[in-house]
Design an enzyme around this catalytic site. Structure first.
Site, PDB file in Angstrom:
ATOM      1  N   HIS A  90      24.547  -5.203   7.211  1.00 54.65           N
ATOM      2  CA  HIS A  90      23.862  -4.615   8.372  1.00 54.65           C
ATOM      3  C   HIS A  90      24.760  -4.714   9.611  1.00 54.65           C
ATOM      4  CE1 HIS A  90      19.890  -6.004   6.317  1.00 54.65           C
ATOM      5  NE2 HIS A  90      19.962  -4.698   6.188  1.00 54.65           N
ATOM      6  N   LYS A 114       6.024  -4.576   2.442  1.00 51.30           N
ATOM      7  CA  LYS A 114       6.951  -5.640   2.044  1.00 51.30           C
ATOM      8  C   LYS A 114       6.443  -7.003   2.503  1.00 51.30           C
ATOM      9  CE  LYS A 114      11.361  -3.163   1.871  1.00 51.30           C
ATOM     10  NZ  LYS A 114      12.702  -3.010   2.479  1.00 51.30           N
ATOM     11  N   ARG A 160      24.923   2.306   0.615  1.00 49.78           N
ATOM     12  CA  ARG A 160      25.747   1.435  -0.231  1.00 49.78           C
ATOM     13  C   ARG A 160      26.212   2.150  -1.488  1.00 49.78           C
ATOM     14  NH1 ARG A 160      21.396  -3.207   0.095  1.00 49.78           N
ATOM     15  NH2 ARG A 160      20.290  -1.268  -0.169  1.00 49.78           N
ATOM     16  N   SER A 217      19.327  -7.806   1.722  1.00 46.68           N
ATOM     17  CA  SER A 217      18.523  -8.955   2.169  1.00 46.68           C
ATOM     18  C   SER A 217      17.861  -9.633   0.969  1.00 46.68           C
ATOM     19  CB  SER A 217      17.449  -8.496   3.154  1.00 46.68           C
ATOM     20  OG  SER A 217      18.025  -7.933   4.294  1.00 46.68           O
TER      21      SER A 217
END
Ligand code: PNS
Length: 168
Positions: A18, A42, A91, A129
């Site tokens: 990040h 989440k 990514r 994360s």
């Protein structure tokens, strides 16, 4: 007119991946607002305020970067602050479908805003994360994964003693 970009995400917690995207975005725009968006789907390890505070620590020394939290539609936040771009890191191919769907949805909702994808740096290709949380929960070394100044805080929150009891 100042070009303002938003870097939105859960940031639970912020990773070096990040931080790399935020740093690079800060060279492309006059102002970058890193936005901790509350995602009710989440289950988070850190509160939105804690996440924002950690991002502030990690981005200290980046004068055109600000941090905020938000609970609502991203495009509404863009309107509120006069931002015209959303910056996201990509990514791998696995990110693409989800990110593409969000970018097209945001474009429908706010046609003048552009989503800008920055390819992640090679060393962060695998990083997320969730991976950080998993490694920390089992006592692994997260020092290469998260900003240096946050190691202790993240380890203390997520470390083995705070994890599930053995067997669960
Ligand atoms: O880090 P994440 O969880 O992948 O980030 C996703 C995020 C927060 C950028 C996305 O869920 C979002 O923008 N949420 C705000 C609600 C919204 O605007 N939804 C419509 C766009 S898909």
């Amino acid at each position: 007119m100042k070009k303002i970009a938003i870097c939105p995400g859960s940031f639970d917690p912020i990773t070096n991946g990040h931080l790399d995207i935020i740093k690079r975005a800060s060279t492309l725009f006059d102002k970058v607002i890193v936005l901790v968006v509350i995602n009710p789907v989440k289950t988070a390890a850190f509160t939105p305020q804690e996440r924002a505070e950690m991002i502030s620590v990690a981005t200290e020394g980046m004068p055109n970067v600000e941090v905020d939290t938000y609970n609502g539609l991203l495009v509404d936040y863009l309107r509120q602050v006069g931002a015209t771009a959303i910056v996201k890191g990509l990514r791998a191919v696995s990110d693409f479908e989800y990110e593409f769907q969000m970018a097209l949805t945001n474009k429908m909702l706010l046609p003048y805003a552009e989503t800008v994808f920055l390819t992640t740096s090679a060393q962060n290709m695998y990083l997320s994360s969730s991976i950080v949380k998993q490694v920390a929960q089992f006592g692994g070394d997260i020092s290469e994964f998260v900003p240096r100044r946050l190691h202790k805080r993240i380890k203390e929150r997520l470390g083995p003693r705070q994890g599930l009891p053995a067997g669960e």
